[in-house]
Design a protein around this motif. Structure first.
Motif, PDB file in Angstrom:
ATOM      1  N   PHE A 237      -0.448  -0.039  18.450  1.00 24.43           N
ATOM      2  CA  PHE A 237      -0.619   1.238  19.137  1.00 24.43           C
ATOM      3  C   PHE A 237      -1.890   1.371  19.962  1.00 24.43           C
ATOM      4  O   PHE A 237      -1.979   2.273  20.800  1.00 24.43           O
ATOM      5  CB  PHE A 237      -0.570   2.388  18.117  1.00 24.43           C
ATOM      6  N   ALA A 238      -2.893   0.517  19.748  1.00 24.58           N
ATOM      7  CA  ALA A 238      -4.173   0.688  20.440  1.00 24.58           C
ATOM      8  C   ALA A 238      -3.997   0.630  21.950  1.00 24.58           C
ATOM      9  O   ALA A 238      -3.221  -0.155  22.478  1.00 24.58           O
ATOM     10  CB  ALA A 238      -5.166  -0.384  19.985  1.00 24.58           C
ATOM     11  N   ARG A 239      -4.713   1.524  22.627  1.00 22.00           N
ATOM     12  CA  ARG A 239      -4.750   1.635  24.085  1.00 22.00           C
ATOM     13  C   ARG A 239      -3.437   2.132  24.679  1.00 22.00           C
ATOM     14  O   ARG A 239      -3.190   1.999  25.867  1.00 22.00           O
ATOM     15  CB  ARG A 239      -5.166   0.307  24.740  1.00 22.00           C
ATOM     16  N   SER A 240      -2.576   2.704  23.842  1.00 25.81           N
ATOM     17  CA  SER A 240      -1.303   3.246  24.331  1.00 25.81           C
ATOM     18  C   SER A 240      -1.261   4.755  24.128  1.00 25.81           C
ATOM     19  O   SER A 240      -1.883   5.291  23.206  1.00 25.81           O
ATOM     20  CB  SER A 240      -0.123   2.616  23.570  1.00 25.81           C
ATOM     21  N   GLU A 241      -0.511   5.413  25.012  1.00 22.88           N
ATOM     22  CA  GLU A 241      -0.238   6.836  24.796  1.00 22.88           C
ATOM     23  C   GLU A 241       0.874   6.943  23.762  1.00 22.88           C
ATOM     24  O   GLU A 241       1.922   6.314  23.904  1.00 22.88           O
ATOM     25  CB  GLU A 241       0.173   7.510  26.103  1.00 22.88           C
ATOM     26  N   ILE A 242       0.624   7.731  22.732  1.00 26.24           N
ATOM     27  CA  ILE A 242       1.540   7.789  21.599  1.00 26.24           C
ATOM     28  C   ILE A 242       2.214   9.155  21.531  1.00 26.24           C
ATOM     29  O   ILE A 242       1.553  10.192  21.638  1.00 26.24           O
ATOM     30  CB  ILE A 242       0.781   7.534  20.268  1.00 26.24           C
ATOM     31  N   ARG A 243       3.515   9.128  21.355  1.00 28.78           N
ATOM     32  CA  ARG A 243       4.239  10.365  21.096  1.00 28.78           C
ATOM     33  C   ARG A 243       4.233  10.594  19.583  1.00 28.78           C
ATOM     34  O   ARG A 243       4.669   9.736  18.816  1.00 28.78           O
ATOM     35  CB  ARG A 243       5.674  10.297  21.608  1.00 28.78           C
ATOM     36  N   VAL A 244       3.728  11.732  19.205  1.00 29.33           N
ATOM     37  CA  VAL A 244       3.599  12.044  17.777  1.00 29.33           C
ATOM     38  C   VAL A 244       4.373  13.321  17.492  1.00 29.33           C
ATOM     39  O   VAL A 244       4.228  14.332  18.191  1.00 29.33           O
ATOM     40  CB  VAL A 244       2.125  12.232  17.373  1.00 29.33           C
ATOM     41  N   SER A 245       5.207  13.290  16.463  1.00 30.75           N
ATOM     42  CA  SER A 245       5.996  14.469  16.094  1.00 30.75           C
ATOM     43  C   SER A 245       6.083  14.549  14.580  1.00 30.75           C
ATOM     44  O   SER A 245       5.663  13.646  13.860  1.00 30.75           O
ATOM     45  CB  SER A 245       7.400  14.390  16.704  1.00 30.75           C
TER      46      SER A 245
ATOM     47  N   LEU B 144      -1.358  18.362  18.389  1.00 32.64           N
ATOM     48  CA  LEU B 144      -2.740  18.176  18.847  1.00 32.64           C
ATOM     49  C   LEU B 144      -3.005  16.771  19.364  1.00 32.64           C
ATOM     50  O   LEU B 144      -3.898  16.571  20.195  1.00 32.64           O
ATOM     51  CB  LEU B 144      -3.715  18.488  17.708  1.00 32.64           C
ATOM     52  N   VAL B 145      -2.255  15.791  18.879  1.00 35.75           N
ATOM     53  CA  VAL B 145      -2.504  14.405  19.302  1.00 35.75           C
ATOM     54  C   VAL B 145      -1.335  13.819  20.093  1.00 35.75           C
ATOM     55  O   VAL B 145      -1.435  12.711  20.618  1.00 35.75           O
ATOM     56  CB  VAL B 145      -2.807  13.505  18.080  1.00 35.75           C
ATOM     57  N   ASP B 146      -0.239  14.539  20.213  1.00 33.08           N
ATOM     58  CA  ASP B 146       0.929  14.050  20.945  1.00 33.08           C
ATOM     59  C   ASP B 146       0.574  13.753  22.401  1.00 33.08           C
ATOM     60  O   ASP B 146      -0.018  14.592  23.095  1.00 33.08           O
ATOM     61  CB  ASP B 146       2.049  15.090  20.886  1.00 33.08           C
TER      62      ASP B 146
ATOM     63  N   TYR C  84      -8.007   9.065  18.160  1.00 30.16           N
ATOM     64  CA  TYR C  84      -7.446   9.300  19.492  1.00 30.16           C
ATOM     65  C   TYR C  84      -8.557   9.577  20.493  1.00 30.16           C
ATOM     66  O   TYR C  84      -9.680   9.950  20.116  1.00 30.16           O
ATOM     67  CB  TYR C  84      -6.447  10.459  19.448  1.00 30.16           C
ATOM     68  N   ASP C  85      -8.228   9.418  21.790  1.00 31.49           N
ATOM     69  CA  ASP C  85      -9.242   9.557  22.834  1.00 31.49           C
ATOM     70  C   ASP C  85      -9.792  10.971  22.961  1.00 31.49           C
ATOM     71  O   ASP C  85     -10.847  11.186  23.567  1.00 31.49           O
ATOM     72  CB  ASP C  85      -8.699   9.071  24.184  1.00 31.49           C
ATOM     73  N   SER C  86      -9.124  11.930  22.385  1.00 37.42           N
ATOM     74  CA  SER C  86      -9.606  13.308  22.415  1.00 37.42           C
ATOM     75  C   SER C  86     -10.730  13.546  21.418  1.00 37.42           C
ATOM     76  O   SER C  86     -11.357  14.611  21.419  1.00 37.42           O
ATOM     77  CB  SER C  86      -8.459  14.267  22.083  1.00 37.42           C
ATOM     78  N   GLY C  87     -10.985  12.558  20.563  1.00 38.77           N
ATOM     79  CA  GLY C  87     -11.978  12.724  19.511  1.00 38.77           C
ATOM     80  C   GLY C  87     -11.379  13.178  18.202  1.00 38.77           C
ATOM     81  O   GLY C  87     -12.070  13.219  17.175  1.00 38.77           O
ATOM     82  N   LEU C  88     -10.096  13.516  18.212  1.00 44.75           N
ATOM     83  CA  LEU C  88      -9.425  13.923  16.980  1.00 44.75           C
ATOM     84  C   LEU C  88      -8.999  12.698  16.171  1.00 44.75           C
ATOM     85  O   LEU C  88      -8.747  11.627  16.731  1.00 44.75           O
ATOM     86  CB  LEU C  88      -8.212  14.789  17.298  1.00 44.75           C
ATOM     87  N   VAL C  89      -8.908  12.879  14.881  1.00 48.88           N
ATOM     88  CA  VAL C  89      -8.553  11.792  13.969  1.00 48.88           C
ATOM     89  C   VAL C  89      -7.449  12.265  13.037  1.00 48.88           C
ATOM     90  O   VAL C  89      -7.540  13.347  12.449  1.00 48.88           O
ATOM     91  CB  VAL C  89      -9.767  11.350  13.121  1.00 48.88           C
TER      92      VAL C  89
END
Length: 264
Positions: free
Chosen positions: A18-26, A38-40, A58-63
């Motif tokens: 998953f690193a360096r990819s945009e991840i769809r989270v649900s 928040l991280v989707d 995640y790149d937003s700073g959220l974990v």
């Protein structure tokens, strides 16, 4: 409950996929819906483990903080993923792989600053670089609790579970009832070095291996019973001295040891 090596293996797997990819989270189940939102769609930066805790940055700073507990499990599948099966707390879909998380004790979104709360209550993790075993020894040496209980305390050492606890004590001929204050620094240094090596094998091989080659005679056991020195071998002969392995309960957890090789 998965021990620390399992979480470090998961961290490495998720880093690769998953690193360096945009991840769809649900959250098909719905219990993690707000956190997933928040991280989707954010970029997955890295995955790491600390003891029995898995952290997705995640790149937003959220974990996303995950603790599998007794029943938590990730199911990894190649794309395209089918409809969710069962109670899926979190679904992650990357460029080539997806994963479903079911049954965790914790699955929550944290700010990076909030991770300090988790870190502050954990002892050193044998699988993290630069960890100081002295922090664990100080806590051991100041306590009258049995070493068998202290090793299961995540504030003393992060990542040890029942298997590593039982096997480590056997390998060093220590009674699980020995008070922590009687453990010398030299003995603890030897135990720490051994533990680091054993857990690295666990990460590499994907299973706990604790039997020295010279003690391994290739016995086979019923399905679900690990090949070990003492863990889950109550009543069976010790591999070294043939004394029946003893069993009791210590602070709510099953305890296994050899009364001869680990005199009290």
């Amino acid at each position: 409950m998965p021990e620390g090596h399992t979480l470090h293996r998961l961290a490495r797997l998720h880093q690769r996929r998953f690193a360096r990819s945009e991840i769809r989270v649900s959250s098909p189940q719905g219990k993690f819906a707000e956190g997933a939102a928040l991280v989707d769609g954010r970029t997955f930066v890295k995955a790491e483990a600390w003891g029995k805790h898995l952290l997705h940055h995640y790149d937003s700073g959220l974990v996303v903080h995950i603790h599998l507990g007794l029943y938590g499990k990730f199911t990894e599948v190649a794309l395209p993923m089918g409809p969710p099966v069962g109670q899926v707390r979190m679904r992650m879909v990357g460029a080539d792989f997806g994963t479903d998380l079911r049954g965790p004790t914790a699955c929550e979104v944290l700010q990076k600053a909030e991770l300090k709360t988790i870190a502050d209550r954990l002892g050193p993790d044998p699988l993290r670089r630069g960890e100081d075993p002295d922090r664990a020894w100080v806590r051991l040496h100041r306590s009258r609790r049995p070493i068998g209980a202290l090793l299961m305390d995540q504030s003393v050492v992060a990542g040890i579970g029942n298997v590593y606890r039982a096997e480590l004590l056997f390998r060093h001929n220590l009674s699980p009832m020995l008070p922590g204050e009687l453990i010398s620094r030299e003995v603890w240094d030897d135990m720490w070095t051994d533990l680091v090596a054993l857990m690295k094998v666990g990460v590499r091989r994907g299973k706990i291996i604790t039997i020295r080659p010279e003690d391994d005679h290739g016995e086979t056991y019923a399905k679900g019973r690990p090949r070990s020195y003492v863990y889950r071998r109550a009543g069976l002969p010790c591999r070294i001295c043939s004394t029946p392995i003893a069993h009791s309960v210590l602070e709510g957890r099953n305890l296994f040891w050899c009364p001869t090789c680990q005199p009290g």
